[in-house]
Write an enzyme that holds these catalytic residues in place. Structure first.
Site, short mmCIF file in Angstrom:
data_model
loop_
_atom_site.label_atom_id
_atom_site.label_comp_id
_atom_site.label_asym_id
_atom_site.label_seq_id
_atom_site.Cartn_x
_atom_site.Cartn_y
_atom_site.Cartn_z
N CYS A 89 -5.49 0.59 3.71
CA CYS A 89 -5.61 -0.74 4.12
C CYS A 89 -7.14 -1.27 3.91
CB CYS A 89 -5.14 -0.80 5.60
SG CYS A 89 -6.21 -0.23 6.56
N ASN A 117 -1.38 -9.37 4.43
CA ASN A 117 -1.21 -7.82 4.81
C ASN A 117 -0.98 -6.99 3.30
OD1 ASN A 117 -1.09 -5.48 6.23
ND2 ASN A 117 0.27 -6.18 7.62
N GLN A 166 0.81 -1.20 -0.13
CA GLN A 166 -0.04 -0.09 -0.14
C GLN A 166 1.01 1.08 0.11
OE1 GLN A 166 -1.88 -1.00 3.82
NE2 GLN A 166 -1.91 1.32 4.17
N HIS A 216 -6.36 -0.78 11.52
CA HIS A 216 -5.77 -1.49 10.26
C HIS A 216 -6.39 -2.49 10.00
CE1 HIS A 216 -2.63 -2.50 7.48
NE2 HIS A 216 -2.53 -3.45 7.73
#
Ligand SMILES: *[C@@H]1O[C@H](CO)[C@@H](O)[C@H](O)[C@H]1NC(C)=O
Ligand SMILES: *[C@@H]1O[C@H](CO)[C@@H](O)[C@H](O)[C@H]1NC(C)=O
Length: 342
Positions: free
Chosen positions: A149, A305, A143, A284
């Site tokens: 996110c 992630n 990202q 997050h």
């Protein structure tokens, strides 16, 4: 005679370059200094600083981070390890404001919604699941310096259900969500359910190739957004604060979750089953793409992630599952949801 052969030996040794003092000086090397470690890290991650002042400031942060990482690893009492990654010259404060991006204030509002939970009564729950092995997970993305996110979390869940319903794995566009989801805040944060709602209303989401990621806020490109590659029919929330409900859902498809992913140990997580100290303040968003049981019996969730492959286990984290608290470690069971497809 003895003298002559001894001399001959010395000459031979000298010729072959095996003279003891020489060999010693070659193997004598010192451990790199902190400054050298910083230089090495800068070139590994392509970091360039504007000037010497900036470099000194960043070096001080790097030094303090590396000392922390080494102290945790040396201590050895934790089942996970920390490591230098792309975030090594950021303070934890800078890290949480620029690399996460879930809007925590929203969950009270959105939890009013009561949605059906289609996986409430599923009977077969395998002891472990890894959606990567089922071909439902695209490679790890990054990202960058943009707090979206939420877009990566939503896209990974949509890529998953799209593959499960059509058989084809297609990398989809985060940038379309950043630019076009009017009810979110682009690089300044957002929520996955709002992204799912947009995808439903827009009749789908286009591909990564068609609308590539730029890591900045832009204006919505309606032309690109009007050629969707994957559609969803709806989305549902997993009943809150139940890791067993989350297990049912993840047994069936990749699931978007929010968690407190902003602590120092989270920032520098490198390997093992994460059991770090964290609160349950949702900061997050990631995607749960599996679960399992470690060699020592520790149950974990497998999360994907969006911090590149140098973070964690090639971009993934195993995080403790079925802990004593209902909301799960770091609040992972508080606000999970998934898109549905026909
Ligand atoms: C050094 O770079 C920083 C960051 O770009 C900037 O804020 C600062 O003004 C610069 N200082 C000098 C002396 O040029
Ligand atoms: C699960 O089972 C309960 C009890 O039989 C039932 O009331 C509920 O509607 C079922 N849920 C779903 C999603 O089928």
């Amino acid at each position: 005679m003895a003298f002559m052969s001894k001399l001959f030996l010395y000459v031979l040794i000298a010729i072959l370059g095996l003279w003891p003092s020489k060999a010693q000086s070659r193997t004598l090397h010192e451990a790199p200094t902190m400054l050298e470690k910083h230089e090495q890290w800068m070139s590994q991650f392509g970091r360039v600083y504007a000037n010497e002042t900036e470099k000194q400031t960043r070096f001080a942060i790097f030094k303090s981070n590396l000392e922390y990482i080494e102290s945790v690893n040396r201590d050895g009492s934790k089942p996970y390890r920390l490591g230098l990654n792309a975030f090594a010259d950021l303070t934890n404060e800078e890290f949480r404001t620029t690399r996460t991006g879930y809007k925590p204030s929203f969950h009270s509002k959105s939890s009013v919604r009561t949605s059906p939970f289609r996986y409430e009564n599923i009977s077969e729950i395998p002891p472990s699941m890894d959606w990567r092995q089922k071909g439902a997970v695209t490679p790890i993305k990054y990202q960058g310096n943009c707090g979206c996110c939420w877009a990566f979390s939503a896209v990974a869940a949509v890529e998953g259900i799209h593959q499960l319903s059509t058989g084809s794995l297609t990398s989809l566009s985060e940038q379309e969500l950043v630019d076009c989801v009017a009810d979110n805040y682009g690089c300044k944060g957002g929520w996955m359910d709002t992204a799912f709602k947009y995808i439903i209303q827009n009749n789908g989401l286009t591909t990564e190739d068609n609308y590539p990621y730029l890591a900045v806020d832009g204006t919505c490109d309606a032309g690109k957004a009007s050629s969707p590659a994957a559609t969803i029919t709806g989305y549902e929330d997993v009943p809150a604060n139940s890791e067993s409900a989350l297990l049912n859902a993840v047994a069936k498809q990749p699931v978007s979750v929010a968690l407190e992913g902003s602590g120092k140990d989270f920032q520098f997580y490198s390997s093992g089953v994460f059991m770090g100290e964290c609160g349950t303040e949702l900061t997050h968003a990631v995607t749960v793409v599996g679960y399992g049981i470690g060699e020592d019996g520790t149950k974990y969730w497998l999360i994907k992630n969006s911090w590149g492959t140098t973070w964690g286990e090639e971009g993934y984290m195993r995080i403790a599952r079925e802990i004593d608290a209902a909301e799960g470690l770091c609040g992972i069971a508080k606000k999970a949801s998934y898109p549905t497809a026909a």
